[in-house]
Scaffold this motif. Structure first.
Motif, PDB file in Angstrom:
ATOM      1  N   MET A   1       0.465  21.926 -13.041  1.00  9.89           N
ATOM      2  CA  MET A   1       0.256  20.825 -12.092  1.00  9.89           C
ATOM      3  C   MET A   1       1.577  20.455 -11.425  1.00  9.89           C
ATOM      4  SD  MET A   1      -1.463  18.416 -10.546  1.00  9.89           S
ATOM      5  CE  MET A   1      -3.050  18.203 -11.333  1.00  9.89           C
ATOM      6  N   LEU A   2       1.539  20.358 -10.109  1.00 13.11           N
ATOM      7  CA  LEU A   2       2.668  19.894  -9.311  1.00 13.11           C
ATOM      8  C   LEU A   2       2.387  18.468  -8.867  1.00 13.11           C
ATOM      9  CD1 LEU A   2       5.182  20.157  -7.409  1.00 13.11           C
ATOM     10  CD2 LEU A   2       3.610  21.150  -5.716  1.00 13.11           C
ATOM     11  N   SER A   3       3.356  17.575  -9.087  1.00 15.06           N
ATOM     12  CA  SER A   3       3.260  16.212  -8.566  1.00 15.06           C
ATOM     13  C   SER A   3       4.359  16.013  -7.531  1.00 15.06           C
ATOM     14  CB  SER A   3       3.415  15.178  -9.684  1.00 15.06           C
ATOM     15  OG  SER A   3       2.280  15.152 -10.525  1.00 15.06           O
ATOM     16  N   ILE A   4       3.991  15.414  -6.401  1.00 18.64           N
ATOM     17  CA  ILE A   4       4.940  15.140  -5.322  1.00 18.64           C
ATOM     18  C   ILE A   4       5.063  13.634  -5.194  1.00 18.64           C
ATOM     19  CG2 ILE A   4       5.465  15.488  -2.875  1.00 18.64           C
ATOM     20  CD1 ILE A   4       3.458  17.915  -3.051  1.00 18.64           C
ATOM     21  N   VAL A   5       6.230  13.097  -5.537  1.00 19.30           N
ATOM     22  CA  VAL A   5       6.459  11.658  -5.583  1.00 19.30           C
ATOM     23  C   VAL A   5       7.146  11.214  -4.292  1.00 19.30           C
ATOM     24  CG1 VAL A   5       7.635   9.783  -6.797  1.00 19.30           C
ATOM     25  CG2 VAL A   5       6.604  11.671  -8.093  1.00 19.30           C
ATOM     26  N   ILE A   6       6.533  10.237  -3.611  1.00 15.06           N
ATOM     27  CA  ILE A   6       7.046   9.793  -2.320  1.00 15.06           C
ATOM     28  C   ILE A   6       7.125   8.260  -2.296  1.00 15.06           C
ATOM     29  CG2 ILE A   6       6.780   9.918   0.182  1.00 15.06           C
ATOM     30  CD1 ILE A   6       4.884  12.279  -0.235  1.00 15.06           C
ATOM     31  N   PRO A   7       8.317   7.676  -2.444  1.00 12.34           N
ATOM     32  CA  PRO A   7       8.452   6.229  -2.246  1.00 12.34           C
ATOM     33  C   PRO A   7       8.292   5.891  -0.764  1.00 12.34           C
ATOM     34  CG  PRO A   7      10.285   7.126  -3.542  1.00 12.34           C
ATOM     35  CD  PRO A   7       9.570   8.284  -2.913  1.00 12.34           C
ATOM     36  N   MET A   8       7.593   4.817  -0.461  1.00  9.94           N
ATOM     37  CA  MET A   8       7.403   4.367   0.917  1.00  9.94           C
ATOM     38  C   MET A   8       7.497   2.854   1.003  1.00  9.94           C
ATOM     39  SD  MET A   8       4.324   6.495   2.777  1.00  9.94           S
ATOM     40  CE  MET A   8       4.549   8.145   3.398  1.00  9.94           C
ATOM     41  N   ARG A   9       7.943   2.388   2.151  1.00 11.53           N
ATOM     42  CA  ARG A   9       7.868   0.945   2.464  1.00 11.53           C
ATOM     43  C   ARG A   9       7.909   0.786   3.977  1.00 11.53           C
ATOM     44  NH1 ARG A   9      11.508  -3.516   2.915  1.00 11.53           N
ATOM     45  NH2 ARG A   9      13.278  -2.229   2.273  1.00 11.53           N
ATOM     46  N   ASN A  10       6.846   0.226   4.525  1.00 12.18           N
ATOM     47  CA  ASN A  10       6.754  -0.022   5.965  1.00 12.18           C
ATOM     48  C   ASN A  10       7.007   1.243   6.789  1.00 12.18           C
ATOM     49  OD1 ASN A  10       6.162  -2.758   5.551  1.00 12.18           O
ATOM     50  ND2 ASN A  10       8.325  -3.349   5.603  1.00 12.18           N
TER      51      ASN A  10
ATOM     52  N   ASP B   1       4.343   2.540  -3.115  1.00 15.40           N
ATOM     53  CA  ASP B   1       4.584   1.622  -1.997  1.00 15.40           C
ATOM     54  C   ASP B   1       5.353   0.386  -2.459  1.00 15.40           C
ATOM     55  OD1 ASP B   1       3.833   0.861   0.929  1.00 15.40           O
ATOM     56  OD2 ASP B   1       3.399  -0.922  -0.275  1.00 15.40           O
ATOM     57  N   GLY B   2       6.459   0.127  -1.810  1.00 20.04           N
ATOM     58  CA  GLY B   2       7.326  -0.997  -2.167  1.00 20.04           C
ATOM     59  C   GLY B   2       7.008  -2.255  -1.397  1.00 20.04           C
ATOM     60  N   VAL B   3       5.786  -2.750  -1.509  1.00 18.66           N
ATOM     61  CA  VAL B   3       5.349  -3.999  -0.885  1.00 18.66           C
ATOM     62  C   VAL B   3       5.458  -3.921   0.638  1.00 18.66           C
ATOM     63  CG1 VAL B   3       5.404  -6.513  -1.075  1.00 18.66           C
ATOM     64  CG2 VAL B   3       6.328  -5.139  -2.918  1.00 18.66           C
ATOM     65  N   SER B   4       4.798  -2.928   1.219  1.00 17.63           N
ATOM     66  CA  SER B   4       4.755  -2.824   2.676  1.00 17.63           C
ATOM     67  C   SER B   4       3.974  -3.989   3.271  1.00 17.63           C
ATOM     68  CB  SER B   4       4.096  -1.511   3.096  1.00 17.63           C
ATOM     69  OG  SER B   4       4.910  -0.410   2.787  1.00 17.63           O
ATOM     70  N   THR B   5       4.400  -4.413   4.454  1.00 14.31           N
ATOM     71  CA  THR B   5       3.714  -5.507   5.145  1.00 14.31           C
ATOM     72  C   THR B   5       3.032  -5.029   6.421  1.00 14.31           C
ATOM     73  OG1 THR B   5       5.769  -6.054   6.321  1.00 14.31           O
ATOM     74  CG2 THR B   5       5.327  -7.232   4.257  1.00 14.31           C
ATOM     75  N   ASP B   6       3.028  -3.704   6.640  1.00  9.96           N
ATOM     76  CA  ASP B   6       2.484  -3.163   7.888  1.00  9.96           C
ATOM     77  C   ASP B   6       1.216  -2.330   7.691  1.00  9.96           C
ATOM     78  OD1 ASP B   6       3.510  -0.967   6.619  1.00  9.96           O
ATOM     79  OD2 ASP B   6       4.711  -0.252   8.308  1.00  9.96           O
ATOM     80  N   GLY B   7       0.670  -2.331   6.481  1.00  3.61           N
ATOM     81  CA  GLY B   7      -0.555  -1.577   6.231  1.00  3.61           C
ATOM     82  C   GLY B   7      -0.341  -0.138   5.814  1.00  3.61           C
ATOM     83  N   THR B   8       0.867   0.212   5.391  1.00  2.00           N
ATOM     84  CA  THR B   8       1.152   1.586   4.981  1.00  2.00           C
ATOM     85  C   THR B   8       0.203   2.095   3.895  1.00  2.00           C
ATOM     86  OG1 THR B   8       3.482   1.528   5.644  1.00  2.00           O
ATOM     87  CG2 THR B   8       2.883   3.098   3.934  1.00  2.00           C
ATOM     88  N   PRO B   9      -0.067   1.343   2.823  1.00  2.00           N
ATOM     89  CA  PRO B   9      -0.961   1.871   1.772  1.00  2.00           C
ATOM     90  C   PRO B   9      -2.338   2.260   2.293  1.00  2.00           C
ATOM     91  CG  PRO B   9       0.194  -0.075   0.994  1.00  2.00           C
ATOM     92  CD  PRO B   9       0.459   0.008   2.463  1.00  2.00           C
ATOM     93  N   GLY B  10      -2.904   1.464   3.177  1.00  2.00           N
ATOM     94  CA  GLY B  10      -4.213   1.784   3.721  1.00  2.00           C
ATOM     95  C   GLY B  10      -4.188   3.042   4.568  1.00  2.00           C
TER      96      GLY B  10
END
Length: 251
Positions: free
Chosen positions: A1-10, A39-48
């Motif tokens: 199994m390969l996991s690709i970890v991507i931190p994001m915020r806004n 997701d580091g508490v995005s306020t622009d709807g990134t998670p969705g």
């Protein structure tokens, strides 16, 4: 199994082009894989926007209750990936890293390495759209670090685009208690130096860093980052070249 970890915020403006590249890049990847977006508490709807790709990509989104910086998000993602992965890739979520590079990284990893860094400084690498002062900072910092703390053939100490054997990260966690303590951009250097003390076998593949595709504002505080780099170097000086050799020499 390969996991690709991507931190994001806004990063909502780059989600569609960035993950669209994943759809193309991973179409012929035959082994199981998953993408873990922290997701580091995005306020622009990134998670969705990320979840909207769930029908095309195997994506898990972890929404943090508070912003704990790049290092904190990276730690959360890596710990999640350690649970059921043989290989872990980390990369930026601002569309400056091309997912197609993952194939070259995995192929290189299979040559007997523990860590592969996608590097701007490897022949064939390039920096597009990066401000001149940041280029100077990166080159000076990487040159100094390579002199003090050589890690195999690695030249790019701050690149967040890496492929790890999971066992190497497990060894770091067992030895140090945690993977990263730094909360800012210095976390990448911190983790690399921890791996070095364990004798990691490391190499690089070329990276074309497309900073011109980045839509969001930079989250790096240059002054703070320099101070944290210096503090991490000071903490590791006892392991510098000639003072204490790693357990295994890098390839």
């Amino acid at each position: 199994m390969l996991s690709i970890v991507i931190p994001m915020r806004n990063e909502i403006e780059c989600v569609e082009p960035f993950l669209g590249k994943f759809v193309s890049a991973m179409a012929e990847h035959s082994d199981p894989y998953r993408i873990v977006v922290v997701d580091g508490v995005s306020t622009d709807g990134t998670p969705g926007a990320v979840r909207a790709f769930g029908d095309r990509l195997p994506i898990t989104v972890i929404e943090l209750p508070q912003n704990i910086g790049l290092g904190g998000a990276l730690e959360v993602g890596l710990l999640e990936a350690l649970e059921a992965s043989d290989t872990i890739v980390t990369m930026d979520g601002d569309d400056s890293h091309d997912p197609a590079t993952i194939h070259a990284m995995l192929a290189k990893l299979d040559q007997g390495f523990d860590l592969i860094v996608a590097s701007r400084f490897e022949p064939g690498g390039e920096e597009i759209g990066v401000a001149g002062y940041r280029k100077v900072l990166s080159h000076v910092a990487s040159g100094l670090l390579r002199f003090l703390f050589p890690v195999g053939t690695v030249k790019d100490y701050s690149s967040g685009f890496r492929a790890y054997r999971t066992q190497a990260l497990c060894d770091v966690k067992q030895r140090f208690g945690r993977l990263v303590g730094e909360r800012g951009f210095s976390c990448m250097m911190e983790l690399l130096l921890k791996l070095r003390t364990l004798g990691v076998r490391a190499a690089e593949v070329p990276l074309v860093l497309r900073y011109d595709l980045k839509q969001s504002e930079s989250k790096m505080n240059i002054g703070h980052t320099i101070v944290r780099y210096l503090m991490v170097i000071a903490k590791n000086l006892r392991y510098a070249r000639g003072l204490n050799r790693p357990v295994r020499s890098g390839a």
